[in-house]
Design an enzyme around this catalytic site. Structure first.
Site, mmCIF file in Angstrom:
data_model
loop_
_atom_site.group_PDB
_atom_site.id
_atom_site.type_symbol
_atom_site.label_atom_id
_atom_site.label_comp_id
_atom_site.label_asym_id
_atom_site.label_seq_id
_atom_site.Cartn_x
_atom_site.Cartn_y
_atom_site.Cartn_z
ATOM 1 N N ASP A 1 -10.456 7.181 10.747
ATOM 2 C CA ASP A 1 -10.165 6.965 9.324
ATOM 3 C C ASP A 1 -10.828 5.665 8.881
ATOM 4 O O ASP A 1 -10.162 4.724 8.425
ATOM 5 C CB ASP A 1 -8.649 6.922 9.095
ATOM 6 N N ALA B 1 0.862 -1.192 0.000
ATOM 7 C CA ALA B 1 0.000 0.000 0.000
ATOM 8 C C ALA B 1 0.889 1.230 0.000
ATOM 9 O O ALA B 1 1.951 1.246 0.619
ATOM 10 C CB ALA B 1 -0.914 0.008 1.230
#
Length: 510
Positions: free
Chosen positions: A290, A134
């Site tokens: 988040d 990622a």
């Protein structure tokens, strides 16, 4: 000459707006005067637009911000929570904005890990994958295996990320300062505090030791919560620019089809996401802020494991009471209670009419609450609630921005997993339990007894302050009609900056 540098930055940003066809999005934002987009088009007419751009203005704006760099990605994510500032269509487009940056070179990641941890990769790990799994605006993640055979995720900050954010945040603060000095609306919206909140969030994200500590604190708070856990932090392999934690195997919540194929109860998963968020926010005052679909992983036994703790939210006890009571009041359709909470918290001035504010709350909630079960949106209600701020001279509460954004994300995740999820039905047990545990007469009496010695100690200073306030003349409250007259002049520094930037660019390239 900081101002000159900011002017040049503004011109370069205008070029990005033109490149991604995002100037039109500015015409949809009420705060932007009508002449500003025309000026931008005039100054950047020679810059070609990209092909195959999306039709939605909000998505074009999101693409432009993503291309500008990490600070603008964070700005866009913050504006996505403020439909009262940018309008609902633009906010919805910005909500699609994710951290979309290419990975940086493995050699730089290797150098950072070895410098921060004081050993070579071969001494620290049995294997370390060169290709990251990622890559985001702040850091990227590599999979590795420790010497004892345990798989871990190693998060590494981007090189020079601090200097890039410092430069861009300086521009944000300069613009916010201009907005507050030259605009009544800018002062009401507390633009400098909004930017300060962005700075606070970003600085926390750029010290991975703080992120690790946040994960550990959240894990302690949620210990014993069925069906929810956090990965273990490897503290001896964590430093300011590197964080190592347990590798989590499972299916990301984003992959609904894979979850269904694996036999998971999607409705229960969605309800768990919402209820865990509410427990964190209401019970503990510390929540994972988040909650996009890539940050929750469902393990084979159905346990949800949260990852990425760079953005966390905190609420004081007063703010938690505010949240619980307004949601409880809306659930019960007790709009007088909702109004009482706003006035008691000081979010609405005592000069405003209590009855009119309660009526405004009814106008927001009744159309939503009367919708079919699957269409009732708590996120939509909170969005419209914060959009009433201008009418009642309510100042923006920056500490509630993350809360609003996270609640909308939690609800969106529940709807993604089960389209007929009802946020109110899911939330009601958690909210009622908090109200019983914290607002019952017995609990309030116990709190009052506990606080009595401190109140007695502070009583003399409070009496002096009250007397001083009584003697002081009432301040003149600026009219929002004045703000309307000022609208066409509020961004003059922006226009002037573009003109200066254009001249500088021409001189530099001559």
């Amino acid at each position: 000459m900081p101002a000159l540098r900011h002017f040049l930055q503004l011109f370069l940003l205008a070029a990005y707006f033109r490149r991604f066809g995002a100037i039109r999005a500015l015409t949809r934002i009420e705060l932007v005067p009508v002449w500003a987009p025309r000026l931008l088009r005039f100054l950047t007419f020679y810059i070609p637009r990209r092909r195959k751009l999306p039709e939605a203005d909000g998505e074009r704006l999101a693409m432009a911000l993503a291309a500008m760099g990490p600070a603008y990605i964070k700005l866009g994510q913050t504006l996505a929570t403020r439909p009262d500032l940018v309008g609902r269509p633009i906010a919805e487009g910005l909500a699609t904005l994710q951290d979309r940056l290419p990975p940086f070179a493995f050699e730089k990641a290797k150098a950072t890990v070895e410098e921060q941890l004081g050993h070579t990769l071969s001494e620290l790990f049995d294997t370390f994958e060169e290709t990251p799994v990622a890559a985001a605006s702040i850091a990227q993640v590599h999979k590795a295996v420790l010497k004892d055979g345990r798989a871990v995720a190693v998060k590494v900050l981007r090189p020079d990320i601090e200097s890039r954010f410092t430069r861009d945040l300086a521009l944000f603060e300069w613009l916010a300062g201009l907005g507050e000095r030259h605009s009544v609306e800018g002062r009401r919206l507390r633009l400098l505090q909004v930017v300060a909140k962005i700075r606070e969030t970003v600085l926390a994200e750029m010290d991975l030791r703080l992120e690790a500590a946040a994960a550990a604190e959240l894990a302690d708070n949620m210990h014993g919560e069925p069906g929810y856990r956090l990965p273990t932090i490897e503290w001896e392999m964590t430093a300011r620019r590197v964080m190592t934690l347990e590798w989590v195997d499972g299916i990301r919540v984003a992959d609904r089809d894979a979850l269904e194929a694996a036999g998971h109860d999607l409705e229960a998963l969605g309800a768990r996401v919402v209820q865990v968020f509410l427990k964190q926010a209401l019970r503990d005052g510390f929540f994972h802020a988040d909650l996009h679909q890539g940050n929750l992983i469902v393990e084979s036994d159905g346990t949800i494991c949260a990852i990425d703790f760079g953005i966390m939210g905190r609420l004081t006890k007063l703010e938690r009471r505010f949240l619980a009571e307004i949601l409880y009041g809306f659930i019960r359709r007790d709009y007088d209670r909702v109004a009482d909470v706003h006035f008691d918290a000081g979010y609405v001035s005592r000069r405003e009419s209590h009855e009119e504010f309660a009526q405004a709350m009814r106008a927001i909630a009744d159309p939503i609450m009367d919708l079919p079960v699957e269409e009732i949106s708590a996120g939509k209600l909170l969005t419209q609630l914060f959009a009433t701020t201008e009418r009642f001279n309510m100042q923006t509460q920056p500490q509630l921005l993350l809360l609003q954004r996270t609640m909308v994300m939690a609800e969106g995740m529940a709807l993604h997993l089960h389209p007929k999820s009802n946020m109110w039905n899911i939330s009601e047990p958690v909210i009622e339990e908090w109200v019983r545990s914290n607002l019952s007469p017995e609990v309030q009496l116990a709190d009052a007894i506990n606080q009595l010695p401190r109140l007695i100690e502070r009583l003399p200073s409070r009496i002096e302050r009250w007397l001083a306030e009584e003697d002081a003349p009432a301040p003149d409250m600026p009219s929002f009609n004045e703000a309307t007259h000022q609208r066409n002049g509020r961004l003059w520094p922006f226009a002037f900056g573009l003109l200066v930037g254009a001249l500088l660019l021409k001189i530099l390239t001559y």
